[in-house]
Design a protein around this motif. Structure first.
Motif, PDB file in Angstrom:
ATOM      1  N   SER A 164       0.834  -1.193   0.000  1.00 41.18           N
ATOM      2  CA  SER A 164       0.000   0.000   0.000  1.00 41.18           C
ATOM      3  C   SER A 164       0.880   1.258   0.000  1.00 41.18           C
ATOM      4  N   ASN A 196      -5.590   6.714  -2.265  1.00 41.09           N
ATOM      5  CA  ASN A 196      -6.171   5.750  -1.328  1.00 41.09           C
ATOM      6  C   ASN A 196      -6.262   4.395  -1.994  1.00 41.09           C
ATOM      7  N   ARG A 248      -6.890   0.812  -3.126  1.00 38.93           N
ATOM      8  CA  ARG A 248      -7.824  -0.247  -2.711  1.00 38.93           C
ATOM      9  C   ARG A 248      -7.048  -1.563  -2.624  1.00 38.93           C
ATOM     10  N   ALA A 258     -10.197  -3.652   1.524  1.00 42.30           N
ATOM     11  CA  ALA A 258     -11.305  -3.703   0.567  1.00 42.30           C
ATOM     12  C   ALA A 258     -11.927  -5.089   0.427  1.00 42.30           C
ATOM     13  N   PHE A 288      -9.323  -2.787  -8.156  1.00 40.78           N
ATOM     14  CA  PHE A 288      -8.434  -2.738  -6.999  1.00 40.78           C
ATOM     15  C   PHE A 288      -7.046  -2.273  -7.433  1.00 40.78           C
TER      16      PHE A 288
END
Lengths: 340, 340
Positions: free
Chosen positions: A161, A172, A174, A206, A219
Motif C-alpha cells: 500500500s 487511497n 484499494r 477492501a 483494486f
C-alpha cells in the motif's frame, strides 16, 4: 525528484546478460542526469563501459551466480559475485539501490541476507507492478515466500500500500486479499485468517478479490502468499502470450487478414505495450533496507533502462524508510511474529 | 457409446436459471437420442417441459439453493431443493449422473454429502477442462479443497489422469504439478512434499510446471490444491476477458479498424470459441459415485446443452467406476489417509 542518487547494477543479470544490460544502463544514464551507476561485473565488461560513460563507476567482481543455482547457497558462497557485491554496496550505503535482472531467487536471498530486513518486518516480499490495459496493479507477494502466515500478509498489505501511494501515486489504494470467493468465510485457512487480521488491523481493507479481478481495474493492490502470487503472475503472462500468439495466427491467415493487421497495427502495438512489463522494468523486494529491485529474466534493453530508472525513483522516494516508519508500531503491538 | 443413460438436471441452476437450462436440455435431448433426463425443479417449470419433451421426466422439488448460501448448511437444510434431490437420484441409482449450473460450492457439498465419496478417495476434486487454442487441458483441483495434503494431490493426479484418458482420449497424459519453479526443491512445503510423493507413486509424473505452462500445450493435466487451482482458473478467465475487451476497443477505434474487424471476423469467432468453456459445458467432481457435473454460473443455452451431453458421456464411460478400481490399491498400500 532530481536529487543525485546512486544505483548499483548487476552487469550480468538476465538471459541476455551484459549485451542487454549495458545499453540499458547507458540509456538510463542519458535520460536521468542526476543518476549515478555503480556497474558490478567482470573487469573486461564494466571497466571499458565506465570509462566511456559519465556518472558510471566500475565495481569489478570475479564471480557469477547462474540462473539455476540454489539461491541461498549461491549467495552464501559467491561473495564476490556481481549480485552479492551490488547488495553489499547498498548495505554499506555506497548505493541507495540495486538492480538486477538475474536470478530472482538469488536477488531475494541477497536482499535479505546481505542488505538485511527492516526492523519489524517478518518477511520481505516481492511486489510486482502488473501491466494492464485499465491501470497497473500490484501483486504482493509474487514469489519471495511460498509458505506464509496471516501476519506476513498483513505486512505485505502495509508495504504494498505504501508502494502504491508513493511510487504509483494512488492516493487511497484499494487493497484486496486474493481469495477464491468474495465472502469472508471463503478460502484456505490462511486466507480466512488473513482476512480476519486485515479487517481488524488494516484500515480501509477492501475485502476479498478473485483471480478474474486482478486485471479488471477495481483494486490497486492484491495481497497473497508468494506461491499463489507467483502462479497468478505467470498465469497472466502465459495467457496473454497464448492469446497474442493465437491472434497473430488469425492475422497471418491470408492476404485479407494481413491487410486487416496493417489497419490495426497502431492499436495493437499500443495494446501490446500496455501489457508489457518492460515499461516498469523492475519489481521491488519490499521490507529490506534500500531499493532492491528485480528485473525480468527476459529483460530487453528498454526493460533494463526502465528498471534502472524505476530503481532510482524508488530510492529517491525513500520507500524503504517510509516502510520502516510505518511497520514498527505494528511490531510493538505484538501483531507480527518476528521471522527467523 | 449410445447406450441409454439417465442424467438428472437442476432446472434452477445458473445465473439465468430455467430460461437457459430448459432450452439447453431440449437441445441435448434432440442431439442424443439415447439420453433420458430427469428434470428437477418447481412443478410449474418441470412438469410442462416434461410433458412436451420425450425422454424427459419431471421431478418436482420445493426448495432452491441460492448462489450466496453457505454450501454445506444449505445442502443439509434444503433436502427438497433441486440440487439435493438431483444428487439423491444418483445416490439411489435412478440416474447415472447429475448436472447443475448452480452454486459450485453447493454441488460439491451435495456430491460429497448426498452421493458420497468413492471408497478410498480422501477428497473429491473439481476437475476443470480448460479451453485453449492449443488443446484443452485439465486443472485439478479447481476449488473443492482449499487446504490440501500431499496425499490428496496424488489422488487428484490419479483421478484427473483417468479423466484425461477416458474422456479426452489422451493415451499417455502428461501430468504436471503446478508449482513456482521447475526444480524439485521449489515451492511451498505442500508442493515440495507432493512432488516427492508423485515422483515416488505416480508412474510417468512429468514434474513441475508453472503458471505460464498451463495454456502452452506441453502438458495434459495440472495437479494443484483447490485454492491455487481456483485462482489460476479465474486468472485465465479474467486475463482472456480483459484482452478480448481491449482488442475489441482496438477494432472499434475508427472506420478503417472496423473494416479490419470485418476482415478477420471468421478467425476471431474461431479464436473466441477455442477459448470458451461453453464447448465442454461441465466440470466433473471426481472421486464421488456417478457423474456429478458442475456447469459455469454464466452458462448460456449452448453451455447447458454441452454440459448435459458431457455428463451423459462421462456417465456412459463409467469414469467413477474406473476411479474406484484404480484408487483402491493405493489406499491399501497406506498412501492415502482417509478424510473425515
Amino acid at each position: 525528484m532530481n536529487d543525485t542518487v546512486t544505483i548499483a547494477v548487476d552487469a550480468l543479470g538476465g538471459d541476455a546478460g551484459a549485451s542487454v544490460v549495458l545499453p540499458g544502463v547507458a540509456a538510463a544514464l542519458a535520460q536521468d542526469s542526476h543518476l549515478q551507476v555503480i556497474l558490478c561485473g567482470p573487469a573486461d565488461i564494466v571497466e571499458p563501459f565506465a570509462r566511456e560513460h559519465e556518472r558510471c563507476q566500475a565495481q569489478v567482481t570475479t564471480e557469477e551466480i547462474a540462473m539455476g543455482e540454489h539461491p541461498a547457497t549461491a549467495v552464501r558462497k559467491k561473495r564476490d559475485s556481481s549480485l552479492v557485491v551490488g547488495c553489499r554496496l547498498v548495505k554499506e550505503d555506497r548505493a541507495q539501490g540495486f538492480f538486477s535482472a538475474g536470478s530472482t531467487g538469488a536477488v531475494l536471498a541477497a536482499g535479505t541476507m546481505v542488505v538485511g530486513r527492516i526492523k519489524g518486518v517478518a518477511r520481505p516480499a516481492l511486489c510486482t507492478v502488473l501491466p494492464s490495459p485499465a491501470k497497473p496493479v500490484i501483486l504482493c507477494d509474487c514469489g519471495a515466500n511460498a509458505d506464509c502466515k496471516p501476519e506476513y500478509l498483513l505486512q505485505f498489505a502495509q508495504m504494498a500500500s505504501i508502494y502504491a501511494k508513493t511510487v504509483l501515486g494512488r492516493e487511497n489504494p484499494r487493497v484486496a486479499l486474493l481469495n477464491i470467493g468474495s465472502e469472508e468465510a471463503k478460502g484456505s485457512r490462511l486466507a480466512q485468517e488473513a482476512h480476519a487480521l486485515l479487517k481488524d488491523k488494516f484500515p480501509g481493507f477492501a475485502g476479498n478479490a478473485e483471480g478474474n479481478d486482478v486485471l479488471a481495474g477495481s483494486f490497486d493492490v492484491f495481497v497473497t502468499d508468494g506461491f499463489t502470487g507467483n502462479v497468478c503472475l505467470k498465469t497472466i503472462e502465459g495467457t496473454a502470450r497464448t492469446l497474442m500468439g493465437a491472434l497473430s495466427g488469425v492475422f497471418r491467415a491470408n492476404p485479407l487478414t494481413m491487410l486487416a493487421a496493417a489497419l490495426v497495427k497502431g492499436g495493437l502495438v499500443d495494446l501490446k505495450r500496455s501489457l508489457s512489463s518492460d515499461e516498469t522494468g523492475a519489481a521491488p523486494l519490499l521490507g529490506v533496507r534500500g531499493a532492491i529491485m528485480v528485473g525480468h529474466g527476459s529483460s530487453n534493453e528498454q526493460a533494463v533502462k526502465n528498471g534502472v530508472l524505476t530503481s532510482a525513483r524508488v530510492a529517491r522516494l525513500g520507500v524503504s524508510k517510509i516502510i520502516a516508519q510505518t511497520i514498527l508500531p505494528e511490531t510493538a503491538s505484538g501483531t507480527i511474529i518476528e521471522g527467523k
